[in-house]
Every structure is written in structure tokens, then in C-alpha cells.
Design a protein around this motif. Structure first.
Motif, PDB file in Angstrom:
ATOM      1  N   LEU A 186      36.447 -28.555 -22.414  1.00  0.00           N
ATOM      2  CA  LEU A 186      35.641 -29.502 -23.180  1.00  0.00           C
ATOM      3  C   LEU A 186      35.268 -30.705 -22.313  1.00  0.00           C
ATOM      4  CD1 LEU A 186      37.410 -29.464 -26.677  1.00  0.00           C
ATOM      5  CD2 LEU A 186      35.528 -28.029 -25.831  1.00  0.00           C
ATOM      6  N   ASN A 187      34.105 -31.207 -22.540  1.00  0.00           N
ATOM      7  CA  ASN A 187      33.590 -32.359 -21.791  1.00  0.00           C
ATOM      8  C   ASN A 187      34.589 -33.523 -21.806  1.00  0.00           C
ATOM      9  OD1 ASN A 187      32.054 -35.008 -21.684  1.00  0.00           O
ATOM     10  ND2 ASN A 187      30.386 -33.646 -21.098  1.00  0.00           N
ATOM     11  N   ALA A 188      35.108 -33.854 -22.962  1.00  0.00           N
ATOM     12  CA  ALA A 188      36.028 -34.995 -23.067  1.00  0.00           C
ATOM     13  C   ALA A 188      37.351 -34.723 -22.359  1.00  0.00           C
ATOM     14  CB  ALA A 188      36.288 -35.342 -24.531  1.00  0.00           C
ATOM     15  N   ASP A 189      37.796 -33.459 -22.381  1.00  0.00           N
ATOM     16  CA  ASP A 189      39.051 -33.125 -21.702  1.00  0.00           C
ATOM     17  C   ASP A 189      38.900 -33.314 -20.190  1.00  0.00           C
ATOM     18  OD1 ASP A 189      40.131 -32.575 -24.129  1.00  0.00           O
ATOM     19  OD2 ASP A 189      40.067 -30.387 -23.927  1.00  0.00           O
ATOM     20  N   LEU A 190      37.750 -32.919 -19.668  1.00  0.00           N
ATOM     21  CA  LEU A 190      37.504 -33.134 -18.243  1.00  0.00           C
ATOM     22  C   LEU A 190      37.534 -34.632 -17.939  1.00  0.00           C
ATOM     23  CD1 LEU A 190      36.669 -32.330 -15.376  1.00  0.00           C
ATOM     24  CD2 LEU A 190      34.281 -32.318 -16.152  1.00  0.00           C
ATOM     25  N   ASN A 191      36.862 -35.406 -18.781  1.00  0.00           N
ATOM     26  CA  ASN A 191      36.818 -36.844 -18.517  1.00  0.00           C
ATOM     27  C   ASN A 191      38.194 -37.491 -18.626  1.00  0.00           C
ATOM     28  OD1 ASN A 191      34.590 -38.360 -17.550  1.00  0.00           O
ATOM     29  ND2 ASN A 191      33.386 -37.439 -19.199  1.00  0.00           N
ATOM     30  N   ALA A 192      39.009 -37.001 -19.550  1.00  0.00           N
ATOM     31  CA  ALA A 192      40.368 -37.536 -19.638  1.00  0.00           C
ATOM     32  C   ALA A 192      41.143 -37.212 -18.361  1.00  0.00           C
ATOM     33  CB  ALA A 192      41.076 -36.962 -20.865  1.00  0.00           C
ATOM     34  N   ALA A 193      40.986 -35.991 -17.876  1.00  0.00           N
ATOM     35  CA  ALA A 193      41.749 -35.575 -16.688  1.00  0.00           C
ATOM     36  C   ALA A 193      41.322 -36.327 -15.433  1.00  0.00           C
ATOM     37  CB  ALA A 193      41.605 -34.067 -16.474  1.00  0.00           C
ATOM     38  N   VAL A 194      40.031 -36.509 -15.243  1.00  0.00           N
ATOM     39  CA  VAL A 194      39.590 -37.163 -14.007  1.00  0.00           C
ATOM     40  C   VAL A 194      39.726 -38.682 -14.103  1.00  0.00           C
ATOM     41  CG1 VAL A 194      38.031 -35.245 -13.490  1.00  0.00           C
ATOM     42  CG2 VAL A 194      37.107 -37.319 -14.561  1.00  0.00           C
ATOM     43  N   GLY A 195      39.794 -39.177 -15.328  1.00  0.00           N
ATOM     44  CA  GLY A 195      39.999 -40.610 -15.526  1.00  0.00           C
ATOM     45  C   GLY A 195      41.286 -41.082 -14.870  1.00  0.00           C
ATOM     46  N   GLU A 196      42.266 -40.213 -14.804  1.00  0.00           N
ATOM     47  CA  GLU A 196      43.533 -40.586 -14.164  1.00  0.00           C
ATOM     48  C   GLU A 196      43.370 -40.895 -12.683  1.00  0.00           C
ATOM     49  OE1 GLU A 196      46.781 -37.996 -15.099  1.00  0.00           O
ATOM     50  OE2 GLU A 196      46.130 -37.833 -17.198  1.00  0.00           O
ATOM     51  N   TYR A 197      42.290 -40.395 -12.109  1.00  0.00           N
ATOM     52  CA  TYR A 197      42.016 -40.689 -10.698  1.00  0.00           C
ATOM     53  C   TYR A 197      40.994 -41.815 -10.554  1.00  0.00           C
ATOM     54  CZ  TYR A 197      44.299 -36.209  -9.939  1.00  0.00           C
ATOM     55  OH  TYR A 197      45.196 -35.180  -9.918  1.00  0.00           O
ATOM     56  N   GLY A 198      40.692 -42.474 -11.653  1.00  0.00           N
ATOM     57  CA  GLY A 198      39.700 -43.549 -11.581  1.00  0.00           C
ATOM     58  C   GLY A 198      38.281 -43.020 -11.451  1.00  0.00           C
ATOM     59  N   LEU A 199      38.080 -41.770 -11.868  1.00  0.00           N
ATOM     60  CA  LEU A 199      36.754 -41.152 -11.745  1.00  0.00           C
ATOM     61  C   LEU A 199      36.220 -40.794 -13.132  1.00  0.00           C
ATOM     62  CD1 LEU A 199      37.690 -38.750  -8.795  1.00  0.00           C
ATOM     63  CD2 LEU A 199      36.306 -40.835  -8.624  1.00  0.00           C
ATOM     64  N   PHE A 200      34.910 -40.534 -13.214  1.00  0.00           N
ATOM     65  CA  PHE A 200      34.383 -40.004 -14.463  1.00  0.00           C
ATOM     66  C   PHE A 200      33.312 -38.956 -14.191  1.00  0.00           C
ATOM     67  CE2 PHE A 200      30.163 -42.075 -15.325  1.00  0.00           C
ATOM     68  CZ  PHE A 200      30.124 -42.946 -14.252  1.00  0.00           C
ATOM     69  N   TYR A 201      33.118 -38.097 -15.204  1.00  0.00           N
ATOM     70  CA  TYR A 201      32.061 -37.095 -15.157  1.00  0.00           C
ATOM     71  C   TYR A 201      30.940 -37.665 -16.018  1.00  0.00           C
ATOM     72  CZ  TYR A 201      29.487 -32.818 -16.123  1.00  0.00           C
ATOM     73  OH  TYR A 201      28.482 -31.887 -16.239  1.00  0.00           O
ATOM     74  N   ALA A 202      29.764 -37.876 -15.415  1.00  0.00           N
ATOM     75  CA  ALA A 202      28.755 -38.717 -16.068  1.00  0.00           C
ATOM     76  C   ALA A 202      28.115 -38.157 -17.349  1.00  0.00           C
ATOM     77  CB  ALA A 202      27.685 -39.106 -15.061  1.00  0.00           C
TER      78      ALA A 202
END
Ligand SMILES: Cc1cc2nc3c(=O)[nH]c(=O)nc-3n(C[C@H](O)[C@H](O)[C@H](O)COP(=O)(O)OP(=O)(O)OC[C@H]3O[C@@H](n4cnc5c(N)ncnc54)[C@H](O)[C@@H]3O)c2cc1C
Ligand SMILES: Cc1cc2nc3c(=O)[nH]c(=O)nc-3n(C[C@H](O)[C@H](O)[C@H](O)COP(=O)(O)OP(=O)(O)OC[C@H]3O[C@@H](n4cnc5c(N)ncnc54)[C@H](O)[C@@H]3O)c2cc1C
Lengths: 454, 454
Positions: free
Chosen positions: B114-130
Motif C-alpha cells: 500500500l502507498n501509505a505503508d511504503l511511506n511509513a517505512a521510508v519515513g524512518e530514513y527521513g525519506l518520502f515517496y512523493a
């Protein structure tokens, strides 16, 4: 052969303006790749309108004549190089800027318009066209579209594909295809825009492009930094990426190239260090981002200088832009264009040294560091060929070096004739097969730029 | 028909996991478009690995079975809606995040993630999926890729196409196609990445996506402004574009939609004005850009409020995100998705009023104002159809309204089954013909999502 000749005569005879002169045919047999054609094309058609293009392609289909579209001929992959049995369709005279819409921030141009001329025209409205190949003052928008040209600003602002909203394309049979749309977003049907961009004249002839413009940044901050060597400068570039800012330019030049620039331009860069990083940040946060950038590279740099006035900044950018012409003074230049993951630039530096030692070819490097796109430039003796001998070996090894690091054969110059040998190892069977089936579907007689790109 | 049935049985029987249950078939016959299928698909295959997809598609080719790929089923164009004689290939169980590379700023994911799950996971690295469709917490990356999904951040950060570096795609005959590359730039061969993105499951099944991430902005500044009416708010949005800043979000909500949000969420937006603009700027220049933005809209706004803490900003964004579910409480919703040149939003507002009056259909609007993409939402009685009667008329008139303003039928949701009637007037014969020839070349038996998208 005689069949071809008679077919090319029919196309040439049917054109409003065509040339059979040896000078024109010689010019049209080559580009700036260093590639030398074994033969000359049969003639050159000069198109002045889309209708000219349509009628030439209709004739070409009727007579099964291979057509090589030519923009400004500055390509670095022998994409516009034409040979015997082919007719060159030169669109450089179709060079009008048809419309500038400052409200929607877009421009409509003919394919022969030069990149720099477009930027000069839209600059009056406080706008700019982002893709800026170093060849900006001599390359055409049509060529930029056909090669998906990049440049120095594209890490932040995107490559040509990101700037193309819509195209008018004449297909091999003379039908006109309108791709994309004028709105910022749209998803109706397949993305034919992106398919044509980068197709190197093999799917159709671009006769009009609608391009996205952007507001000129309110501020630009420039940093010039020197490092002991290429590998350290590459590390610094990686540190900039890791610092989470988005430079609008991050160009790396190695020591030997600095020497060549100094020699040609009377500058003294080489004496300041063994590698050079030119970094710009822009926009409302330009100076804050610059501070972060400087902190990131400080531990690695031997000197860091802010260019506080525009003139100084422009000088630095010009030095970078002129790197290729400066090297061309030293011999025949063949320009690599590999791309690698951004964190692996230092490894490429080591690998390139190795290749130079093993092949005996001098390799000079300039690098778009923020997107991992390197231009290792082979400087050869004027009589050397770029398509055989040590140059060919070195180009091949460069490709396998990039591949071993998870990279690619070409970041922005394209395949043309020059890099066809490595296309299969890069793309694999299935991918190439799908591309060829698309080519067959759109250009069933294989008339457009045969043997190039795929 | 019986031929079909036996062919679907063979595919279903050959799958590791399949369902013939009426519940699963009913679920798979529809999405969130309001479109109601006249029949149910013959069964659903649940793929857990790329090999599962390969073997299903091999069987499908052997038996000439039509396949409808399904992600999370949140589509708004009936792209994943399946009918009798078809097998649904559900990839939602392939939902792993396979790799996050914080150095290269990319992630590799399975299509069902899911889009939000990806964003939650990469958020931990200070990144986001736009790309951030309002459906972020319920839609899949594979569906995003197949529809070229947009969202609120995409005027600044690009749509799905701009975030896709590479895909693994299983073709109709079971061959695996790798598109694109992991490097930031690359131009070898045609852009198959962009061809697959937005192809709505008609060219292949995406089983893996390599996606570009970006550093989370260091600062975000939010403004909430109210205006007397939609047309004035649209003018304000145009003034923001003209002020040459790049908002990361510029969302417009009309008065009726505010009412629906208030009703569903207990808020009081409508009492503050007849239309609402939610604007964010971000990055190092966030607050400077915010000042410019406020100056641009001040002459038109009845109230302007800075959201100074994150919580307040998040509340405002949630209100926008929840607009569709709030409207769904009022009736069956059919969501328009037209795009127009950004300067013409106020004209659309007038046109939509007109259409509502003429057809008697209630139209509510939310707008991605910075890229001219409007979602006029038809709220119907539960028993009304979205594919005939007044709703169909209104959807058609909306398209012709957009077209008359130089716009498009669909900015980000796609064509699916719902919008096929207007594809030819939008694209024209030549364009549609080229798209169909590409479809024939890649899926020669026409097995993948037949009748959709093109
Ligand atoms: C000094 C120098 C610096 C350079 N720096 C860069 C750089 O930074 N980045 C970069 O990307 N490139 C760079 N280049 C390469 C080159 O300028 C680009 O590839 C440019 O896009 C080519 O444009 P052109 O008009 O010269 O095209 P041509 O050389 O005329 O043609 C290139 C290809 O495009 C096709 N083509 C041209 N026009 C059309 C058309 N209207 N319709 C269909 N097909 C067409 C041709 O068939 C050919 O395959 C540089 C070149 C030089 C000499
Ligand atoms: C409340 C709400 C808000 C929304 N907001 C937005 C928004 O802001 N922006 C936006 O763009 N959309 C929005 N949408 C629409 C929808 O969420 C998107 O279109 C999303 O991309 C669909 O993803 P999905 O996984 O649900 O796909 P599905 O509905 O399952 O499928 C959509 C299409 O993609 C194809 N497909 C799915 N997975 C694959 C795959 N792995 N390989 C090949 N083809 C595949 C299907 O065949 C179908 O054609 C919204 C929807 C809702 C309900």
C-alpha cells in the motif's frame, strides 16, 4: 543498391528544396561523435514546413526510402549520421518559436529552434526552459527531444522528457500524430510523448513541440571547490546527496580536463587542485542550502569559494560548458556517457584509471554528479577511429564497468550507431524484442533512421 | 461463451490459490468508481509470487483467457472491474517492501504494497515517496503504477511516472520484461517504463517496482484561506501560479463539499466561507514562499490563516483527503477527473454550475489547483447508474467543457471502462490507432484487461 538509388532520387526530386552537393552530403554523413561514415547519403531534403515533412515521408513510404532526420548535427552517438542509399531530412530551417504563454508557462516551438534561442526568448518573461545540454547554443529542440537530452540543471529540474507536454510527429507514412496535451497532468491512453522522446528519429519526425517552462529562480548561489583528486571530489558529491539538499547543478571536473580547459581558455584551475566541483543551489532557500552543501564537502575539500557575483558564477559555468570543445583541441574526442548509482562515483574513478592504463587511451572526465551521469572522454590521435581499436575497447570496458556497478551505457546521449554493440547486454532479449515490435508496429517498413537506437 | 468458461476453468484450476466463491467474484467485479458490472468474473487467482503470475499468464495465453489484474480495487474508472468470461488476477498479497536504499534514495516493492505503508517505512530514513493519492492508505503501488496516480504533492514532486525508475512486468505470454534502470538518468532504447505506467493493466502485470524517494522537506508551511465562492478561489489559485512560487500543495474545495465534510466530520469549514484553499510550501524556502503566496491571495480572500503547528496542518490535510468518503455518505458518487490549463479554473467553475443546472445532478468539486486537475463529483441517488441517464450526460458534458478549454478527460484516474466513450474525441484517430498497434504488438491475443484504457 540501384533500387535504393532510384528510390532516393524520387524522394529528392519530389522535395521543394533538396541538395545533392557533396558538401551537404558530407556534412550530413556525420555529427559530433567522432564517427566517420564509410559512405555519403544520396542527398539532403531541407524541410521548411510540416507539410514538407509530410510530403517527403509519403514519398519515402511509396518508394521504401530510408530517411535520416537531422537537427543541428551536434549529436554524440552518430544518430544523425547518414549513409549511401539514405536521404537526410534536415529540419534545421524549421526554427520558429511559435508561441510563448507566460500564464500557463509553456512554449510551442518548431524542431529546428536552438535550445539557447528558446531560453533567450522565454527569459524575457522571467521563465526558463530547464534542459540545458552543454551544447545549448548549437543544438536543436528537435534533437533534444529525439535524444531526451539532459544537462546540468536536470537533477533538480528534470530531463527533456519531463519538459515535453505535447508533440506533433509525422509518422513514416505521412500521418500526423499529436502526443500528450497542454495541461500539466493527463492519463488518457498510453504515454506516446515519452515513447517519442528519446527514440532518436526511429519512430517519427518531430515537427512541433509544446514545452513546459519554469519561473527563473529568485536567487542562485554558486560554490567552487577543489579537491586533491577525482575520487575525493566524487566522495564530496555523494556527501552532498546524503545531506538531503537538492543542488540545481553539481558538476565534477577531473584534473586532466582542468588542464585542457586552462590551456584552451587561459585560466588557472588546475593549479588550484586535482579535481573541481561546481555546485549551485537556487530558489528561495538557495543560501540556506548552500550553507548545508558547504558543511557537507568541507572535510574533503582543499579550498571552497563562494561566487558572490553573477559574473564570476557565469565564468565557472562557462568553463564547464566548454570542456568538450577544449578537449577537441587536443585530438579526436569520443565521449562516453555512462550512468551509475550516485554513491558509486568514486569507484568509477578508480575503474576508469584502470581502463586508461590497460588500453593506453587518455581518459578525461566531466560528471553530472547529482544524477550519477559521467562523461569519460577519450582523446585520440586525429587519425584514430572511434569505432575500432583501443577506443572501441575502452568504450566497451567503460560500459561493462558501469554495468558491474548497476549502471547504464548511456545517461543522455543515446545509442545511435556508436553504441549498438552493447545494447543487448544492457537491455536483454525481452526488452529489445518488445522495443523492436513497437518499432515494427509504428514504422512497418523500417524506413526511419534504420539501424539506429534499438 | 462455453469456450470461455472452459478456458477460464483451466486457468483457475492451474493456480496455486484461486477462488470461485461468489463473494470474491462480486468483490472483483467492481472498484470505487460506482460502476456496476452486469455479470461476475469466473473466478479470482491470488498470486503470491512473480512465478504465480508467470504461470497464470502462460496458462491464459495457452487457453486464450482474458485476465483482469487487480490491486487494491480503489480505482475510479472501473479499470479493475471484471466480467463473465474473465479471470481476475489479484496481486494484493504480493505486498512486501523488498529493499530500501537510503543512499541512492530508492525503494523496491511488490505491487500489492500500500502507498501509505511504503511511506511509513521510508519515513524512518527521513525519506518520502512523493505520489500521494488521497486514497494513500487503501491503494496499492501496482495500481498507482498502472494508473499513473497523482495526488496533492505532484505539482511540485511529480506523478507516479516521475517516481518510477524500473519495473518488472510479466507479459501476456509469461515472459518477464525489465523496464528502466536504477540510475537517475538513462536513455538506452525506448522508454518502456513510461509506456507501462498508466497502461491500466493492458500491457502487462507489474510484479515489482523500483521507486525514487526524496528527502523529507526540512520545513513545511501551511495556509488555510477562505473565499466567497469557487470562482474567486480559482482566481486566487491562478494568482499563486503567477507569483512564480512552487507550492507543494494547492487544493481547492468548493462550498458544497465543505458542507459535506462538516456534516461527516463535525467540522465548521462552511461557515467560514464559500470556498477553501489549502496551500503548502516546503523546503528551505518554505516560509519565504509562504509570504509570497499570502500576498498573492490576500486581495481575494475573506480570511487567511497560517497553520503554525503540525497538528493543525494535518487536520486540514485530512479534511481534504476525506472529501470523497464524506460525499459517499450522501449517495452514490461518480468522480470526474478533468484537467484544464491552470489559468482557466474559474471558467470551469462557471461551466460546472451550468451542467449541474441543466442535468439536475449535484456536482461537488475538489481541485488540485496547481496543476489544473479538477475532481467534479456527481452525487447520485443510491439507485442511479453512473453509466447512463443524467450522470452519463453530466460526465460527457464535463469532458466537452474541459476540451473546449484546451483540457483533458482524465488528469489522474484513467479511462477504464467508464470513460471509453470519450477517448476517440480526446485523442483522435491517429493517436488511438498507434496505441492499438502497440497493444497488438505486446499483447497479440488481446488477453490483458480487454476493452479497457484504449
Ligand atoms: C560540445 C557538446 C556538448 C554537449 N553536451 C550535452 C549535454 O550536456 N547533454 C546532452 O544530453 N547532450 C549533449 N550533447 C549532445 C547533443 O548536443 C545532444 O544530443 C542534442 O540533443 C542533439 O541535438 P541536435 O539538434 O544536434 O540533433 P542531431 O545531432 O541532429 O540528431 C540527434 C538525433 O536526433 C534525431 N533527430 C534530430 N531532430 C529530430 C526531429 N526533429 N525529429 C526526430 N528525430 C530527430 C536524429 O535522427 C538523431 O538520431 C553535446 C554535444 C556537444 C557537441
Ligand atoms: C477515496 C479515494 C481517493 C482517491 N484519490 C486519488 C487521488 O488523489 N489521485 C489518484 O490518482 N487516484 C485517486 N484515487 C483512485 C485510486 O486510488 C487510484 O487510481 C489507485 O492508483 C488505484 O490503485 P489500486 O491498487 O486500488 O488499483 P485497482 O483499482 O485494483 O486497479 C486500477 C487499475 O490498475 C490495474 N492494476 C492494478 N494493479 C496492477 C498491477 N500490479 N499490474 C498491472 N496492472 C495493475 C488494474 O487492472 C486497473 O486497470 C482515489 C480513490 C478513492 C477511493
Amino acid at each position: 543498391m540501384s533500387l535504393h538509388t532510384s528510390s532516393t532520387s524520387a524522394v529528392l526530386a519530389g522535395a521543394r528544396s533538396a541538395s545533392l552537393s557533396e558538401t551537404d552530403r558530407l556534412d550530413a554523413s556525420t555529427d559530433r561523435s567522432g564517427y566517420v561514415s564509410q559512405s555519403l547519403p544520396d542527398g539532403v531534403v531541407f524541410a521548411e514546413t510540416t507539410d514538407d515533412v509530410v510530403s517527403t515521408l509519403r514519398l519515402a513510404t511509396a518508394h521504401r526510402t530510408p530517411i535520416v532526420t537531422r537537427g543541428a548535427g551536434t549529436g554524440l552517438a552518430a544518430g544523425a549520421s547518414a549513409r549511401s542509399g539514405e536521404v537526410v531530412l534536415d529540419v534545421s530551417r524549421m526554427n520558429k518559436i511559435l508561441r510563448i504563454d507566460p500564464v500557463e508557462q509553456l512554449a510551442v516551438v518548431e524542431p529546428g529552434a536552438l535550445n539557447a534561442d528558446l531560453n533567450a526568448a522565454v527569459g524575457e518573461y522571467g521563465l526558463f526552459y530547464a534542459p540545458d545540454p552543454a551544447s545549448t547554443s548549437i543544438c536543436s529542440i528537435g534533437g533534444n527531444v529525439a535524444t531526451n537530452a539532459g544537462g546540468m540543471r536536470c537533477a533538480k529540474y528534470g530531463v527533456t522528457r519531463d519538459a515535453v507536454l505535447s508533440l506533433n510527429v509525422v509518422l513514416a507514412d505521412g500521418r500526423q500524430l499529436r502526443t500528450g496535451r497542454e495541461t500539466m497532468k493527463g492519463v488518457s491512453g498510453y504515454d506516446l510523448n515519452a515513447l517519442i522522446v528519446g527514440s532518436e528519429g526511429t519512430l517519427g519526425v518531430v515537427t512541433e513541440a509544446t514545452l513546459r517552462l519554469r519561473p527563473l529562480p529568485v536567487a542562485t548561489a554558486t560554490v567552487a571547490a577543489f579537491f586533491p583528486d577525482f575520487a575525493t571530489a566524487a566522495q564530496a558529491a555523494s556527501a552532498v546527496i546524503a545531506s538531503r539538499i537538492q543542488p540545481s547543478m553539481l558538476e565534477l571536473i577531473d584534473g586532466q580536463t582542468l588542464e585542457a580547459i586552462d590551456m584552451a581558455m587561459g585560466t588557472t584551475y588546475r593549479s588550484q587542485g586535482g579535481a573541481f566541483l561546481l555546485a549551485q543551489t537556487d530558489g528561495y532557500g538557495a543560501h540556506l542550502e548552500q550553507d548545508v552543501l558547504i558543511e557537507a564537502i568541507r572535510p574533503l575539500a582543499t579550498s571552497i569559494e563562494k561566487a558572490n557575483d553573477d559574473e564570476h558564477a557565469a565564468e565557472l559555468v562557462t568553463a564547464r560548458r566548454e570542456a568538450i570543445p577544449c578537449l577537441e583541441k587536443l585530438g579526436r574526442v569520443s565521449i562516453g556517457d555512462i550512468g551509475v548509482p550516485r554513491g558509486r562515483l568514486a569507484e568509477v574513478a578508480v575503474g576508469l584509471n584502470d581502463i586508461s592504463e590497460r588500453t593506453g587511451v587518455r581518459i578525461y572526465s566531466v560528471v553530472h554528479a547529482s544524477d550519477g551521469n559521467l562523461h569519460p572522454m577519450l582523446v585520440l590521435n586525429p587519425e584514430d577511429s572511434v569505432t575500432e581499436g583501443p577506443a572501441k575497447v575502452a568504450l566497451g570496458e567503460m560500459f561493462y564497468l558501469a554495468k558491474s556497478l548497476g549502471g547504464t551505457l548511456t545517461g543522455e546521449h543515446g545509442i545511435g550507431l556508436l553504441k549498438r554493440d552493447w545494447l543487448l547486454p544492457e537491455l536483454g532479449e525481452v526488452s529489445l524484442d518488445v522495443m523492436r515490435s513497437i518499432k515494427d508496429a509504428i514504422d512497418p517498413h523500417g524506413l526511419l533512421n534504420p539501424g539506429k537506437a534499438i
